[in-house]
Design a protein around this motif. Structure first.
Motif, PDB file in Angstrom:
ATOM      1  N   VAL B 255       0.836  -1.203   0.000  1.00 34.41           N
ATOM      2  CA  VAL B 255       0.000   0.000   0.000  1.00 34.41           C
ATOM      3  C   VAL B 255       0.868   1.250   0.000  1.00 34.41           C
ATOM      4  CG1 VAL B 255      -1.628   1.365   1.377  1.00 34.41           C
ATOM      5  CG2 VAL B 255      -2.003  -1.083   1.062  1.00 34.41           C
ATOM      6  N   GLY B 256       1.878   1.277   0.841  1.00 34.99           N
ATOM      7  CA  GLY B 256       2.697   2.483   0.961  1.00 34.99           C
ATOM      8  C   GLY B 256       3.687   2.651  -0.173  1.00 34.99           C
ATOM      9  N   GLY B 257       4.133   1.535  -0.729  1.00 30.11           N
ATOM     10  CA  GLY B 257       5.106   1.605  -1.828  1.00 30.11           C
ATOM     11  C   GLY B 257       6.349   0.797  -1.493  1.00 30.11           C
ATOM     12  N   ALA B 258       6.497  -0.349  -2.173  1.00 31.49           N
ATOM     13  CA  ALA B 258       7.671  -1.192  -1.935  1.00 31.49           C
ATOM     14  C   ALA B 258       8.919  -0.444  -2.379  1.00 31.49           C
ATOM     15  CB  ALA B 258       7.541  -2.508  -2.699  1.00 31.49           C
ATOM     16  N   ALA B 259      10.019  -0.688  -1.669  1.00 27.82           N
ATOM     17  CA  ALA B 259      11.300  -0.064  -2.008  1.00 27.82           C
ATOM     18  C   ALA B 259      11.245   1.455  -1.944  1.00 27.82           C
ATOM     19  CB  ALA B 259      11.824  -0.535  -3.358  1.00 27.82           C
ATOM     20  N   LEU B 269      -0.021   3.247   8.369  1.00 27.67           N
ATOM     21  CA  LEU B 269      -0.939   4.306   8.806  1.00 27.67           C
ATOM     22  C   LEU B 269      -2.255   4.220   8.046  1.00 27.67           C
ATOM     23  CD1 LEU B 269      -0.991   7.039  10.503  1.00 27.67           C
ATOM     24  CD2 LEU B 269      -0.374   8.160   8.359  1.00 27.67           C
ATOM     25  N   ALA B 270      -2.171   4.141   6.731  1.00 25.48           N
ATOM     26  CA  ALA B 270      -3.375   4.132   5.887  1.00 25.48           C
ATOM     27  C   ALA B 270      -4.232   2.918   6.190  1.00 25.48           C
ATOM     28  CB  ALA B 270      -2.980   4.162   4.411  1.00 25.48           C
ATOM     29  N   MET B 271      -3.609   1.729   6.249  1.00 26.14           N
ATOM     30  CA  MET B 271      -4.406   0.516   6.442  1.00 26.14           C
ATOM     31  C   MET B 271      -5.012   0.463   7.840  1.00 26.14           C
ATOM     32  SD  MET B 271      -4.674  -0.887   3.649  1.00 26.14           S
ATOM     33  CE  MET B 271      -5.608  -2.320   4.132  1.00 26.14           C
ATOM     34  N   GLY B 295     -12.890  -7.646   4.071  1.00 23.65           N
ATOM     35  CA  GLY B 295     -13.624  -7.017   2.978  1.00 23.65           C
ATOM     36  C   GLY B 295     -13.030  -5.667   2.646  1.00 23.65           C
ATOM     37  N   THR B 296     -12.780  -4.881   3.672  1.00 20.69           N
ATOM     38  CA  THR B 296     -12.177  -3.563   3.481  1.00 20.69           C
ATOM     39  C   THR B 296     -10.814  -3.691   2.820  1.00 20.69           C
ATOM     40  OG1 THR B 296     -13.210  -3.031   5.579  1.00 20.69           O
ATOM     41  CG2 THR B 296     -11.672  -1.415   4.678  1.00 20.69           C
ATOM     42  N   VAL B 297     -10.042  -4.653   3.310  1.00 19.12           N
ATOM     43  CA  VAL B 297      -8.703  -4.854   2.758  1.00 19.12           C
ATOM     44  C   VAL B 297      -8.802  -5.184   1.275  1.00 19.12           C
ATOM     45  CG1 VAL B 297      -6.712  -6.403   2.784  1.00 19.12           C
ATOM     46  CG2 VAL B 297      -7.679  -5.563   4.938  1.00 19.12           C
ATOM     47  N   GLY B 298      -9.755  -6.039   0.923  1.00 17.78           N
ATOM     48  CA  GLY B 298      -9.930  -6.427  -0.474  1.00 17.78           C
ATOM     49  C   GLY B 298     -10.241  -5.234  -1.354  1.00 17.78           C
ATOM     50  N   VAL B 299     -11.205  -4.416  -0.913  1.00 22.72           N
ATOM     51  CA  VAL B 299     -11.577  -3.231  -1.683  1.00 22.72           C
ATOM     52  C   VAL B 299     -10.380  -2.292  -1.820  1.00 22.72           C
ATOM     53  CG1 VAL B 299     -13.035  -1.172  -1.701  1.00 22.72           C
ATOM     54  CG2 VAL B 299     -14.000  -3.382  -1.037  1.00 22.72           C
ATOM     55  N   ALA B 300      -9.644  -2.113  -0.715  1.00 24.26           N
ATOM     56  CA  ALA B 300      -8.482  -1.223  -0.749  1.00 24.26           C
ATOM     57  C   ALA B 300      -7.454  -1.717  -1.756  1.00 24.26           C
ATOM     58  CB  ALA B 300      -7.854  -1.138   0.645  1.00 24.26           C
TER      59      ALA B 300
END
Ligand SMILES: Nc1ncnc2c1ncn2[C@@H]1O[C@H](COP(=O)(O)OP(=O)(O)O)[C@@H](O)[C@H]1O
Ligand SMILES: [Mg+2]
Lengths: 255, 325
Positions: B255-259, B269-271, B295-300
């Motif tokens: 979510v935040g950006g790998a590497a 923070l976001a999740m 469910g939320t995680v999936g949509v995200a």
């Protein structure tokens, strides 16, 4: 003649009985091969002759089925590939294999830093580090492309970057596997000039299909066919060799 | 990455993030203050994971075992042996370093999918061990540290402000450590291994040794997060060794950006807030839906793949801010 004692210097690279079998296929079959320091040696032969497999064993990418490899007087047959690079053997890939997602600068930086971090060269200041990267790129004419992403370079430029990475390792033996494949005529001329320049400082093993390039650069030529060395000699000797003409060239080379 | 990257700007950005979090202590309402302390510790977990997954390109599905190694290394010595924080925290780190070195030596013989499966299996063994030794660990139920076990000299971690600053201190140290590592020659080699291992080897690098070092560093950082979690929040249990805690850091980093150095924190923070807020909203407005946070995680994740395929900071770097480390 008898008055002169022959200077018996061991060749830089000395290979005995080197073989590599893939299942039943003898890709390389009992090759003996010597290269003295400072020579530009070409290896030619038809596709599938075993050239890439042969140099792959020299640089350590491919473990041999049998035979020994000596480099600078030491047996390196069982030495892992990364240590051979430190010992001075650099290999540029036949299939272009630069770090496509990294900048041109970072590609060369990886080669330069290998000599300096944990290598023999000692630590460098950031300025000297950048200067070495710039110098390696300048030699192949890519100095103004340092910031570009390597994968976005034209194919010919990626081949040159590959050579720059090899050069940045300051090797004692530089193995170039079909470096001019896919280059334009102008780029090939530039490449010939570059190898002539390199030849002053290091031993070069050149696998090449383009005969004018071979004839322009090689001091000696080894001809392979079906995993074996079928001839070896000066360009003139190889050109006149009937076996070579039959097996590989099909017609006289000077055509 | 490259010598031309603007060094000053990068340092300033990271200092600003730490300063902002410092200010959080004085402006955040009590609830968010508590949440933020937890997020900072979990972000350390994510930063450790990112080093191996984002920079080195090794996808592990077993990092819960490193987090748990730190957690139990610190928690068990504090609980059963009465070790002080000053001894228990290093014990957790040493446990994490030992476990990650042992696992790395075995798992790094594999690559790709096999590496994912092997790390997951080892983590499952770790989880089962925490249940098997239930006499000492109390399994899923876990153990609560007495307030006296959460003192470090004058610092009392039962106090929210002290806890917040301790979490921030660990977060800042690991953030700048990551930054230093990825900008060092070592970091460049890790990225090279991710991009093309065979080429890296043929440039003279012992790729196995570098991957081993990356795994141990990654595992040890994750263990420091686990140890801090046990000592700061005073609770440790088998839940933290389950496969969910191997997936979560992967999710946060994606979510935040790998590497990216700041991506793991942003993703955590976001999740954390996404799940928190959406649970609230869903429970309030659709009480009979009974949707789990998955469910939320999936949509995200779907939205992420559509709009930020490289994660929040990864996409930001690709499109606009190329100098982000
Ligand atoms: N990894 C491999 N597995 C099986 N066969 C291989 C492998 N590598 C090369 N070969 C075979 O070995 C022979 C020699 O190949 P190669 O060394 O690439 O020849 P050249 O470089 O002279 O074209 C070919 O027949 C090729 O198909
Ligand atoms: Mg070939």
């Amino acid at each position: 003649m008898a008055a002169m004692t022959p200077v018996s210097r061991e060749p830089l690279l000395s290979v005995r009985g080197l073989s590599r079998h893939f299942g039943g296929l003898k890709a390389v079959d009992g090759v003996d091969f010597d290269v003295p320091a400072g020579q530009v040696r070409a290896i030619i032969g038809p596709n599938g002759a075993g050239k890439t497999t042969f140099v792959g064993m020299i640089c350590g990418r491919i473990p041999p089925s049998a035979g020994t490899i000596r480099f600078d007087g030491a047996d390196i047959t069982d030495m892992p590939a990364h240590r051979r690079v430190l010992a001075g053997i650099a290999y540029t890939f036949q299939i272009t294999s630069v770090f496509a997602n990294l900048s041109v600068r970072d590609n060369v930086a990886l080669a330069v830093q290998r000599r300096h971090v944990g290598g023999k060269g000692g630590r460098l200041s950031p300025r000297a580090f950048a200067a070495e990267i710039g110098a390696a790129l300048a030699r192949v004419g890519l100095a103004d492309r340092a910031g570009e992403t390597a994968g976005n370079l034209a194919y010919g430029h990626q081949r040159l970057l590959e050579v720059a990475m090899g050069l940045a390792l300051s090797p004692r033996l530089l193995i170039l596997d079909e470096p001019t494949q896919g280059l334009s005529d102008a780029e090939i001329d530039g490449f010939i000039g570059l190898v002539r320049e390199i030849a002053g400082e290091t031993t070069v093993l050149l696998i090449e299909h383009n005969m004018p390039v071979v004839m322009a650069l090689a001091e000696r030529i080894t001809v392979m066919d079906q995993g074996r060395v079928i001839a070896e000699g000066t360009p003139a000797e190889v050109r006149g060799n009937r076996t070579v003409q039959a097996a590989y060239l099909g017609a006289p080379v000077d055509a | 990455m490259s010598p031309a990257a603007p060094h000053g700007r990068v340092i300033a950005l990271h200092l600003a993030v730490v300063a902002l979090l410092f200010a959080g202590e004085f402006v955040l309402p009590a609830y968010h203050h508590g949440v933020m302390a937890r997020i900072m510790v979990l972000a350390v977990f994510a930063m450790g994971y990112n080093l191996l997954f984002g920079y080195t390109g090794l996808l592990s599905l077993g990092h819960a075992m490193f987090f748990a190694a730190g957690m139990y290394g610190a928690g068990l010595t504090a609980y059963h042996l009465g070790w002080s924080v000053a001894a228990a925290f290093p014990a957790g780190i040493v446990a994490g370093a030992a476990v990650s070195a042992g696992i790395a030596l075995l798992a790094l013989r594999t690559t790709g999918v096999a590496f994912m499966i092997v790390t997951m299996m080892f983590a499952q063994v770790g989880y089962l061990l925490t249940l098997y030794f239930g006499n000492w660990t109390r399994g899923e139920e876990g153990l609560t540290l007495a307030p006296a076990a959460r003192l470090l000299g004058p610092f009392d971690f039962t106090d929210p402000a002290t806890r917040y600053f301790a979490a921030l201190a660990l977060f800042a140290v690991v953030l700048f450590l990551t930054l230093a590592v990825v900008r060092a020659p070592f970091g460049r080699v890790l990225v090279a291994i991710r991009e093309n291992e065979e080429r890296t080897r043929m440039l003279g690098y012992d790729t196995f040794a570098n991957k081993l070092a990356a795994t141990v560093l990654s595992g040890t950082i994750c263990a420091s997060a686990g140890a801090a979690y046990a000592l700061l929040f005073g609770y440790f249990g088998s839940t933290f060794a389950t496969v969910a805690y191997s997936i979560l850091p992967l999710l946060w980093v994606l979510v935040g950006g790998a590497a990216t150095t700041l991506g793991p924190f942003l993703g955590t923070l976001a999740m954390y807030y996404l799940i928190d807020i959406s649970n609230d909203v869903l429970n309030r407005h659709f009480p009979d839906w009974d949707m789990s946070y998955l469910g939320t995680v999936g949509v995200a994740l779907v939205l992420l793949v559509l709009f930020f395929p490289k994660g929040l900071l990864g996409t930001l770097r690709q499109r606009w801010v190329v100098w982000l480390p």
